[in-house]
Design a protein around this motif. Structure first.
Motif, PDB file in Angstrom:
ATOM      1  N   THR A   2    -108.955 -36.595 -84.953  1.00 61.56           N
ATOM      2  CA  THR A   2    -107.884 -36.186 -85.011  1.00 61.56           C
ATOM      3  C   THR A   2    -107.062 -35.313 -86.572  1.00 61.56           C
ATOM      4  OG1 THR A   2    -106.573 -36.474 -83.719  1.00 61.56           O
ATOM      5  CG2 THR A   2    -107.649 -35.766 -82.431  1.00 61.56           C
ATOM      6  N   SER A   3    -106.806 -33.993 -85.891  1.00 59.63           N
ATOM      7  CA  SER A   3    -106.284 -33.881 -87.705  1.00 59.63           C
ATOM      8  C   SER A   3    -104.532 -33.863 -87.874  1.00 59.63           C
ATOM      9  CB  SER A   3    -106.705 -33.442 -88.550  1.00 59.63           C
ATOM     10  OG  SER A   3    -107.173 -32.390 -88.484  1.00 59.63           O
ATOM     11  N   ARG A   4    -104.313 -33.256 -86.599  1.00 62.26           N
ATOM     12  CA  ARG A   4    -103.054 -32.450 -85.880  1.00 62.26           C
ATOM     13  C   ARG A   4    -102.423 -32.884 -85.004  1.00 62.26           C
ATOM     14  NH1 ARG A   4    -107.183 -28.629 -86.014  1.00 62.26           N
ATOM     15  NH2 ARG A   4    -106.397 -28.219 -84.327  1.00 62.26           N
ATOM     16  N   ILE A   5    -103.014 -33.226 -83.876  1.00 59.74           N
ATOM     17  CA  ILE A   5    -102.213 -33.642 -82.215  1.00 59.74           C
ATOM     18  C   ILE A   5    -101.375 -34.613 -82.670  1.00 59.74           C
ATOM     19  CG2 ILE A   5    -104.567 -34.600 -81.206  1.00 59.74           C
ATOM     20  CD1 ILE A   5    -103.245 -33.295 -78.774  1.00 59.74           C
ATOM     21  N   ARG A   6    -100.465 -34.735 -82.315  1.00 53.91           N
ATOM     22  CA  ARG A   6     -99.525 -35.770 -81.470  1.00 53.91           C
ATOM     23  C   ARG A   6    -100.554 -37.157 -80.835  1.00 53.91           C
ATOM     24  NH1 ARG A   6     -95.182 -37.251 -84.366  1.00 53.91           N
ATOM     25  NH2 ARG A   6     -94.680 -38.351 -83.366  1.00 53.91           N
ATOM     26  N   LEU A   7    -100.195 -38.812 -80.728  1.00 53.22           N
ATOM     27  CA  LEU A   7    -100.626 -38.812 -79.526  1.00 53.22           C
ATOM     28  C   LEU A   7     -99.482 -40.268 -79.962  1.00 53.22           C
ATOM     29  CD1 LEU A   7    -103.689 -39.739 -82.823  1.00 53.22           C
ATOM     30  CD2 LEU A   7    -104.028 -38.151 -80.190  1.00 53.22           C
ATOM     31  N   GLY A   8     -99.629 -40.716 -78.371  1.00 55.33           N
ATOM     32  CA  GLY A   8     -99.351 -41.615 -78.123  1.00 55.33           C
ATOM     33  C   GLY A   8     -98.760 -42.454 -76.330  1.00 55.33           C
ATOM     34  N   THR A   9     -98.829 -43.537 -76.834  1.00 56.50           N
ATOM     35  CA  THR A   9     -98.806 -44.278 -75.179  1.00 56.50           C
ATOM     36  C   THR A   9     -97.873 -43.777 -73.949  1.00 56.50           C
ATOM     37  OG1 THR A   9     -97.003 -46.020 -76.277  1.00 56.50           O
ATOM     38  CG2 THR A   9     -99.038 -46.450 -76.152  1.00 56.50           C
ATOM     39  N   LEU A  10     -98.251 -43.338 -72.852  1.00 57.21           N
ATOM     40  CA  LEU A  10     -97.180 -42.893 -71.848  1.00 57.21           C
ATOM     41  C   LEU A  10     -97.525 -44.085 -70.128  1.00 57.21           C
ATOM     42  CD1 LEU A  10     -95.598 -40.694 -72.056  1.00 57.21           C
ATOM     43  CD2 LEU A  10     -96.003 -39.608 -70.637  1.00 57.21           C
ATOM     44  N   VAL A  11     -96.594 -44.898 -70.076  1.00 53.74           N
ATOM     45  CA  VAL A  11     -95.661 -45.703 -71.574  1.00 53.74           C
ATOM     46  C   VAL A  11     -96.342 -47.447 -71.932  1.00 53.74           C
ATOM     47  CG1 VAL A  11     -93.978 -44.780 -70.818  1.00 53.74           C
ATOM     48  CG2 VAL A  11     -94.324 -46.836 -69.902  1.00 53.74           C
ATOM     49  N   THR A  12     -95.814 -48.211 -72.873  1.00 53.23           N
ATOM     50  CA  THR A  12     -95.989 -49.115 -73.077  1.00 53.23           C
ATOM     51  C   THR A  12     -95.199 -50.571 -72.817  1.00 53.23           C
ATOM     52  OG1 THR A  12     -97.322 -48.627 -74.883  1.00 53.23           O
ATOM     53  CG2 THR A  12     -95.767 -50.837 -75.063  1.00 53.23           C
ATOM     54  N   SER A  13     -94.931 -50.692 -72.057  1.00 53.45           N
ATOM     55  CA  SER A  13     -94.009 -52.125 -71.220  1.00 53.45           C
ATOM     56  C   SER A  13     -94.232 -53.143 -72.000  1.00 53.45           C
ATOM     57  CB  SER A  13     -94.265 -52.243 -69.772  1.00 53.45           C
ATOM     58  OG  SER A  13     -94.972 -53.055 -69.518  1.00 53.45           O
ATOM     59  N   PRO A  14     -93.034 -54.301 -71.398  1.00 53.25           N
ATOM     60  CA  PRO A  14     -93.361 -55.438 -71.636  1.00 53.25           C
ATOM     61  C   PRO A  14     -94.240 -56.464 -71.227  1.00 53.25           C
ATOM     62  CG  PRO A  14     -90.225 -54.773 -71.671  1.00 53.25           C
ATOM     63  CD  PRO A  14     -91.695 -53.899 -70.947  1.00 53.25           C
TER      64      PRO A  14
ATOM     65  N   SER B 287    -102.687 -42.648 -88.493  1.00 54.64           N
ATOM     66  CA  SER B 287    -102.989 -40.866 -87.746  1.00 54.64           C
ATOM     67  C   SER B 287    -102.353 -40.403 -89.064  1.00 54.64           C
ATOM     68  CB  SER B 287    -102.113 -41.274 -86.289  1.00 54.64           C
ATOM     69  OG  SER B 287    -100.580 -41.249 -87.123  1.00 54.64           O
ATOM     70  N   GLY B 288    -101.460 -40.838 -89.924  1.00 57.30           N
ATOM     71  CA  GLY B 288    -100.466 -39.756 -90.491  1.00 57.30           C
ATOM     72  C   GLY B 288     -99.202 -39.521 -90.369  1.00 57.30           C
ATOM     73  N   GLY B 289     -98.811 -40.684 -89.503  1.00 55.63           N
ATOM     74  CA  GLY B 289     -97.856 -40.190 -88.772  1.00 55.63           C
ATOM     75  C   GLY B 289     -98.068 -39.657 -87.157  1.00 55.63           C
ATOM     76  N   ARG B 290     -98.101 -39.078 -86.741  1.00 54.90           N
ATOM     77  CA  ARG B 290     -98.659 -38.631 -85.963  1.00 54.90           C
ATOM     78  C   ARG B 290     -98.010 -39.598 -84.409  1.00 54.90           C
ATOM     79  NH1 ARG B 290    -104.077 -36.862 -84.927  1.00 54.90           N
ATOM     80  NH2 ARG B 290    -104.493 -38.173 -86.869  1.00 54.90           N
ATOM     81  N   VAL B 291     -98.057 -40.337 -84.258  1.00 56.82           N
ATOM     82  CA  VAL B 291     -97.576 -41.107 -83.109  1.00 56.82           C
ATOM     83  C   VAL B 291     -96.223 -41.390 -82.847  1.00 56.82           C
ATOM     84  CG1 VAL B 291     -97.683 -43.667 -82.366  1.00 56.82           C
ATOM     85  CG2 VAL B 291     -99.466 -42.698 -83.709  1.00 56.82           C
ATOM     86  N   THR B 292     -96.141 -41.596 -81.293  1.00 50.99           N
ATOM     87  CA  THR B 292     -95.243 -41.066 -80.746  1.00 50.99           C
ATOM     88  C   THR B 292     -95.350 -42.843 -79.461  1.00 50.99           C
ATOM     89  OG1 THR B 292     -94.560 -38.876 -80.595  1.00 50.99           O
ATOM     90  CG2 THR B 292     -93.554 -40.274 -78.336  1.00 50.99           C
ATOM     91  N   LEU B 293     -94.334 -42.977 -79.445  1.00 51.45           N
ATOM     92  CA  LEU B 293     -94.073 -44.665 -78.113  1.00 51.45           C
ATOM     93  C   LEU B 293     -94.145 -44.233 -76.804  1.00 51.45           C
ATOM     94  CD1 LEU B 293     -95.864 -48.007 -77.886  1.00 51.45           C
ATOM     95  CD2 LEU B 293     -93.040 -48.355 -78.442  1.00 51.45           C
ATOM     96  N   GLY B 294     -93.925 -44.303 -76.399  1.00 55.70           N
ATOM     97  CA  GLY B 294     -94.012 -43.810 -74.583  1.00 55.70           C
ATOM     98  C   GLY B 294     -92.749 -45.310 -74.235  1.00 55.70           C
ATOM     99  N   ILE B 295     -92.467 -45.702 -74.315  1.00 55.38           N
ATOM    100  CA  ILE B 295     -91.717 -47.493 -73.598  1.00 55.38           C
ATOM    101  C   ILE B 295     -91.238 -47.108 -72.275  1.00 55.38           C
ATOM    102  CG2 ILE B 295     -90.282 -47.284 -74.644  1.00 55.38           C
ATOM    103  CD1 ILE B 295     -91.242 -50.005 -75.720  1.00 55.38           C
ATOM    104  N   GLY B 296     -91.394 -48.678 -71.582  1.00 57.78           N
ATOM    105  CA  GLY B 296     -90.726 -48.409 -70.416  1.00 57.78           C
ATOM    106  C   GLY B 296     -90.802 -50.148 -69.672  1.00 57.78           C
ATOM    107  N   ALA B 297     -89.988 -50.229 -68.569  1.00 60.55           N
ATOM    108  CA  ALA B 297     -89.475 -51.579 -68.413  1.00 60.55           C
ATOM    109  C   ALA B 297     -90.549 -51.940 -67.812  1.00 60.55           C
ATOM    110  CB  ALA B 297     -88.866 -51.541 -67.604  1.00 60.55           C
TER     111      ALA B 297
END
Length: 302
Positions: free
Chosen positions: A66-78, A97-107
């Motif tokens: 891909t080239s435009r859509i943001r990408l991420g985890t929902l969610v990463t945890s310890p 990704s060229g700066g398209r990452v969001t880290l979803g993070i939870g406990a």
């Protein structure tokens, strides 16, 4: 009234060249704001004994497709992650990704991931303790060239993370939280806050009860932001759908979804994440209706 973004969650249950790649590229074509995936080693029934691939390799492949859509985890945890190794992988993914990452993070929870490494599942207090140390350390690792830290649960000894993230000062966190300690972490470190609603209402609750519970969570977030000197309006508010009393019904038709989305926008949510259809599961949805929602609902919600 604020705008409402629509995102999707693609579970990593297909081989990349046997359907998965097409889902990620189609998500971009449909105009979703972000395509997330779950970060588990395995998940609940009916997925427990079927294919399940790793989140970060999947996102890396998606970044190259891909080239435009943001990408991420929902969610990463310890549950099975360490901040030092996770930071290195996230910096690499952000670069690819060229700066398209969001880290979803939870406990994290008490499911399969909690015991797969051969230890007893942590208590809720232990999860909160670890999360309270995990997030600030990860924040530093992603933003600083070298980090040394001695903690109760996590340590780093001269950890190098050069050149750092493409997104400065680091990639954004979307912090999943409902309790006071997690809310404070969201207020301090989050670009966004994530919830699935009140799990006690999923099976037996009503939409009205769910709305009241979500309103209460949003007020707690506002308080946490106030306590940390932050304006709550700075945070996106993300609802991971599929776990409120409506379950899959909002995806049965465009009108049903627009009604659902409008009610939650009025509560204060700025982003809804809907699960990509998976036949014979709790996420089974008509693909044509799903794509109609993806393309037409955002226009109706302007």
């Amino acid at each position: 009234m604020s705008s409402l973004r629509l995102s999707t969650v693609i579970l990593p249950v297909h081989r990349w060249h046997e359907g998965a790649r097409d889902q990620w590229t189609r998500a971009e074509e449909l105009g979703f704001h972000t395509a997330y995936t779950y970060d588990h080693l395995s998940w609940r029934v009916p997925f427990r004994d079927g294919p399940w691939f790793g989140a970060l390799p999947t996102l890396t492949a998606a970044a190259t497709a891909t080239s435009r859509i943001r990408l991420g985890t929902l969610v990463t945890s310890p549950n099975f992650r360490h901040p030092v190794t996770l930071a290195k992988e996230l910096i690499s993914l952000d670069d690819i990704s060229g700066g398209r990452v969001t880290l979803g993070i939870g406990a994290g929870g008490s499911g399969f991931d909690a015991t797969v490494l051969g230890r007893e599942a942590w208590t809720p207090r232990e999860r909160a303790d670890r999360f309270a140390e995990f997030v600030p350390l990860l924040d530093r690792l992603l933003a600083e060239d070298a980090v040394t830290h001695r903690g109760t649960h996590y340590s780093a000894d001269g950890a190098r993370n050069i050149p750092g993230c493409v997104q400065r000062p680091r990639l954004p966190f979307a912090v999943a939280a409902t309790g006071p300690r997690g809310m404070r972490l969201a207020a301090r470190y989050g670009r966004a806050w994530v919830t699935t609603g009140d799990p006690k209402l999923t099976e037996e609750g009503t939409p009205e009860q769910s709305a009241a519970a979500l309103h209460g969570q949003l007020k707690k977030l506002e308080t946490a932001c106030s306590d940390t000197g932050r304006n709550v309006a700075e945070l996106d508010k993300v609802l991971l759908t599929g776990f409120t009393p409506e379950r899959g019904r909002p995806l049965e038709s465009l009108d049903a979804f627009v009604d659902f989305a409008g009610r939650h926008r009025e509560l204060g949510f700025t982003e809804l994440a809907v699960h990509w259809p998976i036949p014979d599961s709790g996420f089974a949805t008509d693909q044509r209706v799903f794509e109609q929602i993806a393309t037409e609902a955002p226009r109706q919600l302007l």
